[in-house]
Design a protein around this motif. Structure first.
Motif, mmCIF file in Angstrom:
data_model
loop_
_atom_site.group_PDB
_atom_site.id
_atom_site.type_symbol
_atom_site.label_atom_id
_atom_site.label_comp_id
_atom_site.label_asym_id
_atom_site.label_seq_id
_atom_site.Cartn_x
_atom_site.Cartn_y
_atom_site.Cartn_z
ATOM 1 N N GLU A 1 -14.506 -10.294 4.777
ATOM 2 C CA GLU A 1 -14.168 -10.225 5.881
ATOM 3 C C GLU A 1 -15.202 -9.852 6.994
ATOM 4 O O GLU A 1 -15.508 -10.414 8.063
ATOM 5 C CB GLU A 1 -12.673 -9.362 6.384
ATOM 6 N N SER B 1 -2.202 -11.579 12.054
ATOM 7 C CA SER B 1 -3.140 -10.557 11.838
ATOM 8 C C SER B 1 -2.330 -9.360 11.131
ATOM 9 O O SER B 1 -1.106 -9.118 11.674
ATOM 10 C CB SER B 1 -3.688 -9.987 12.962
ATOM 11 N N GLY B 2 -2.673 -8.896 10.057
ATOM 12 C CA GLY B 2 -1.756 -7.935 9.299
ATOM 13 C C GLY B 2 -0.848 -8.453 8.136
ATOM 14 O O GLY B 2 -0.124 -7.871 7.510
ATOM 15 N N ALA B 3 -0.720 -9.916 8.130
ATOM 16 C CA ALA B 3 0.039 -10.503 7.212
ATOM 17 C C ALA B 3 -0.321 -10.037 5.513
ATOM 18 O O ALA B 3 0.645 -10.041 4.826
ATOM 19 C CB ALA B 3 0.139 -12.059 7.345
ATOM 20 N N GLY B 4 -1.564 -10.063 5.455
ATOM 21 C CA GLY B 4 -2.066 -9.678 4.052
ATOM 22 C C GLY B 4 -2.900 -10.708 3.474
ATOM 23 O O GLY B 4 -3.032 -10.677 2.186
ATOM 24 N N LYS B 5 -3.681 -11.419 4.151
ATOM 25 C CA LYS B 5 -4.401 -12.501 3.742
ATOM 26 C C LYS B 5 -5.828 -11.771 3.062
ATOM 27 O O LYS B 5 -6.013 -12.045 1.926
ATOM 28 C CB LYS B 5 -5.044 -13.171 4.934
ATOM 29 N N SER B 6 -6.007 -10.626 3.766
ATOM 30 C CA SER B 6 -7.625 -10.013 3.160
ATOM 31 C C SER B 6 -7.244 -9.162 1.868
ATOM 32 O O SER B 6 -7.878 -9.226 0.939
ATOM 33 C CB SER B 6 -8.237 -9.147 3.990
ATOM 34 N N THR B 7 -5.773 -8.755 1.895
ATOM 35 C CA THR B 7 -5.266 -7.957 0.433
ATOM 36 C C THR B 7 -4.921 -8.733 -0.540
ATOM 37 O O THR B 7 -5.467 -8.515 -1.509
ATOM 38 C CB THR B 7 -3.908 -7.404 1.126
ATOM 39 N N GLU C 1 -12.145 -15.616 6.339
ATOM 40 C CA GLU C 1 -12.365 -15.993 7.658
ATOM 41 C C GLU C 1 -13.862 -16.451 8.030
ATOM 42 O O GLU C 1 -14.407 -15.739 8.648
ATOM 43 C CB GLU C 1 -11.891 -14.829 8.705
ATOM 44 N N TYR D 1 0.856 -1.124 0.019
ATOM 45 C CA TYR D 1 0.090 -0.141 -0.075
ATOM 46 C C TYR D 1 0.826 1.095 -0.037
ATOM 47 O O TYR D 1 0.566 2.293 -0.559
ATOM 48 C CB TYR D 1 -0.773 0.145 1.197
HETATM 49 N N1 LIG Z 1 -6.939 0.230 2.692
HETATM 50 C C1 LIG Z 1 -5.417 0.151 3.400
HETATM 51 N N2 LIG Z 1 -4.746 1.153 3.093
HETATM 52 C C2 LIG Z 1 -3.215 1.009 3.467
HETATM 53 N N3 LIG Z 1 -2.913 0.088 4.337
HETATM 54 C C3 LIG Z 1 -3.685 -1.079 4.378
HETATM 55 C C4 LIG Z 1 -5.040 -1.120 3.810
HETATM 56 N N4 LIG Z 1 -5.629 -2.117 4.148
HETATM 57 C C5 LIG Z 1 -4.829 -3.033 5.013
HETATM 58 N N5 LIG Z 1 -3.573 -2.333 5.044
HETATM 59 C C6 LIG Z 1 -2.346 -2.920 5.707
HETATM 60 O O1 LIG Z 1 -2.140 -3.775 4.946
HETATM 61 C C7 LIG Z 1 -1.349 -4.980 5.846
HETATM 62 C C8 LIG Z 1 -2.343 -6.205 5.295
HETATM 63 O O2 LIG Z 1 -3.663 -5.950 5.629
HETATM 64 P P1 LIG Z 1 -4.568 -7.381 5.692
HETATM 65 O O3 LIG Z 1 -6.046 -6.719 6.021
HETATM 66 O O4 LIG Z 1 -4.394 -7.838 4.242
HETATM 67 O O5 LIG Z 1 -4.230 -8.293 6.713
HETATM 68 P P2 LIG Z 1 -4.633 -9.792 7.184
HETATM 69 O O6 LIG Z 1 -3.702 -10.893 7.176
HETATM 70 O O7 LIG Z 1 -6.024 -9.951 6.421
HETATM 71 O O8 LIG Z 1 -5.232 -9.493 8.783
HETATM 72 P P3 LIG Z 1 -6.320 -9.833 9.647
HETATM 73 O O9 LIG Z 1 -5.838 -11.291 10.100
HETATM 74 O O10 LIG Z 1 -6.236 -9.057 10.861
HETATM 75 O O11 LIG Z 1 -7.540 -9.855 8.979
HETATM 76 C C9 LIG Z 1 -1.661 -4.381 7.215
HETATM 77 O O12 LIG Z 1 -0.406 -3.836 7.477
HETATM 78 C C10 LIG Z 1 -2.797 -3.348 7.108
HETATM 79 O O13 LIG Z 1 -2.557 -2.442 7.793
#
Ligand SMILES: Nc1ncnc2c1ncn2[C@@H]1O[C@H](COP(=O)(O)OP(=O)(O)OP(=O)(O)O)[C@@H](O)[C@H]1O
Ligand SMILES: [Mg+2]
Length: 179
Positions: free
Chosen positions: A81, A36-42, A154, A11
């Motif tokens: 999510e 959490s924050g690893a990037g799965k949702s991204t 999830e 990002y």
């Molecule tokens: N829209 C956004 N703009 C900037 N940074 C973002 C955005 N969405 C997510 N991030 C960042 O990207 C990284 C990955 O986020 P993501 O939501 O993909 O994690 P995750 O693995 O799904 O976590 P969780 O298990 O908490 O759902 C995090 O550091 C988050 O802060």
């Protein structure tokens, strides 16, 4: 059905999706594990065409995700999510609305509601649903277009053990429906 090659994304300057490579074949249940924050949702957002400024390749159903057209959405189902439902509409109205967005035959709303035990709450407004009921409705919303690929972020998060088991059984049941 899914091929990811040398995928990179950030990002900002901190790249957290670095050189990811994997393949998912038809009929497979494939999961991402990570803190959490690893990037799965991204990663799910990339694979469902919501984020397009990635480097490398993310190919879904033969389409490079960043170049998708509307047809791309006819054959995928996405359970986000957080529930994405219209709170002022009933469950049935929500499903009817989302079904109307597809050009092909959609699945039976009554059968889907029954599969997650919501048949008696079909005409209740979503704002009056509990968390677990919203999760179950959000899940069947992703199935309404009978997708070839189902993306689930999830799906058991926040569910009690009974609903969590039901969700896992439903996912396994979908696997047996692979055409
Ligand atoms: N829209 C956004 N703009 C900037 N940074 C973002 C955005 N969405 C997510 N991030 C960042 O990207 C990284 C990955 O986020 P993501 O939501 O993909 O994690 P995750 O693995 O799904 O976590 P969780 O298990 O908490 O759902 C995090 O550091 C988050 O802060
Ligand atoms: Mg997430």
């Amino acid at each position: 059905m899914i091929e990811v090659k040398d995928l990179q994304f950030s990002y900002n300057k901190n790249e957290f999706i670095k050189e990811i490579n994997f393949k998912v074949e038809k009929g497979m249940i494939f999961g991402f594990l990570g803190p959490s924050g690893a990037g799965k949702s991204t990663l799910q957002k990339i694979l469902t065409g919501l984020i397009t400024n990635y480097k490398g390749h993310a190919i879904v159903n033969g389409v490079e995700c960043k170049h998708h057209t509307n047809i791309f959405y006819e054959n995928i189902g996405v359970d986000f999510e957080f529930p994405t439902l219209y709170e002022k509409l009933t469950a049935r109205e929500n499903l009817k609305f989302f079904a109307s967005l597809y050009t092909h035959q959609t699945r039976s709303i009554d059968q889907l509601l029954e599969s997650v035990g919501l048949q008696n709450d079909a005409d209740k407004k979503v704002s009056d649903y509990s968390k677990g009921m919203k999760s179950r409705l959000n899940f069947i919303k992703a199935l309404i277009n009978d997708p070839d690929i189902l993306f689930l972020d999830e799906p058991t998060s926040g569910l009690d053990p009974t609903n969590s088991r039901m969700m896992k059984d439903l996912i396994l049941l979908e696997k047996t429906r692979v055409k």
